[in-house]
Design a protein around this motif. Structure first.
Motif, PDB file in Angstrom:
ATOM      1  N   UNK A   1       3.648 110.470  11.047  1.00 23.28           N
ATOM      2  CA  UNK A   1       2.252 110.946  11.352  1.00 23.28           C
ATOM      3  C   UNK A   1       2.294 110.928  12.980  1.00 23.28           C
ATOM      4  N   UNK A   2       1.833 111.842  13.686  1.00 24.05           N
ATOM      5  CA  UNK A   2       1.650 111.754  15.084  1.00 24.05           C
ATOM      6  C   UNK A   2       0.239 110.871  15.354  1.00 24.05           C
ATOM      7  N   UNK A   3       0.156 110.264  16.277  1.00 23.56           N
ATOM      8  CA  UNK A   3      -0.699 109.276  16.829  1.00 23.56           C
ATOM      9  C   UNK A   3      -1.950 110.183  16.902  1.00 23.56           C
ATOM     10  N   UNK A   4      -3.287 109.519  16.533  1.00 26.02           N
ATOM     11  CA  UNK A   4      -4.342 110.106  16.387  1.00 26.02           C
ATOM     12  C   UNK A   4      -4.820 110.873  17.855  1.00 26.02           C
ATOM     13  N   UNK A   5      -4.815 110.006  18.830  1.00 27.71           N
ATOM     14  CA  UNK A   5      -5.172 110.273  20.102  1.00 27.71           C
ATOM     15  C   UNK A   5      -4.266 111.397  20.691  1.00 27.71           C
TER      16      UNK A   5
END
Length: 117
Positions: free
Chosen positions: A72-76
């Motif tokens: 998963x990519x960081x939400x930011x």
């Protein structure tokens, strides 16, 4: 059989990859890398969104290769890219390279950010 020559314009396809490196446009680049219509450059990784945001207006979708496995990519990072109008797809780096090359050969406006396998 009829063969068509592919013209890539300013973008270069990924020619190969291996443990810790990618080969793009005949050059071997060690570590994370970004490639697309603005050229190929080293990248500091998922915490460094600025060079990805700079692709806004040049691409429709950014493929992010997260290494040997999908992550998963960081939400930011996602929020920043989406606010810039960049569509983002995360996948394992080998799949990202293949997908990028296919869409690039179709003349699509794509870029690629890669973490090595």
């Amino acid at each position: 059989m009829h063969l068509n020559e592919i013209v890539f314009n300013d973008s270069q396809p990924v020619e190969g990859y291996g443990p810790g490196f990618f080969r793009i446009g005949g050059a071997v680049i060690e570590g994370p890398v970004i490639t697309g219509p603005t050229g190929t450059q080293r990248w500091s990784g998922l915490d460094h969104a600025d060079p990805l945001v700079a692709l806004a207006g040049h691409i429709d979708v950014l493929f992010v290769g997260t290494g040997a496995d999908v992550a998963h990519l960081p939400d930011a990072l996602l929020d920043t890219l989406q606010a810039a109008g960049i569509g983002v797809e995360a996948m394992a780096s080998p799949a990202a390279c293949r997908t990028y090359n296919v869409l690039l050969s179709e003349g699509r406006r794509v870029a690629l950010a890669l973490i090595p396998v």
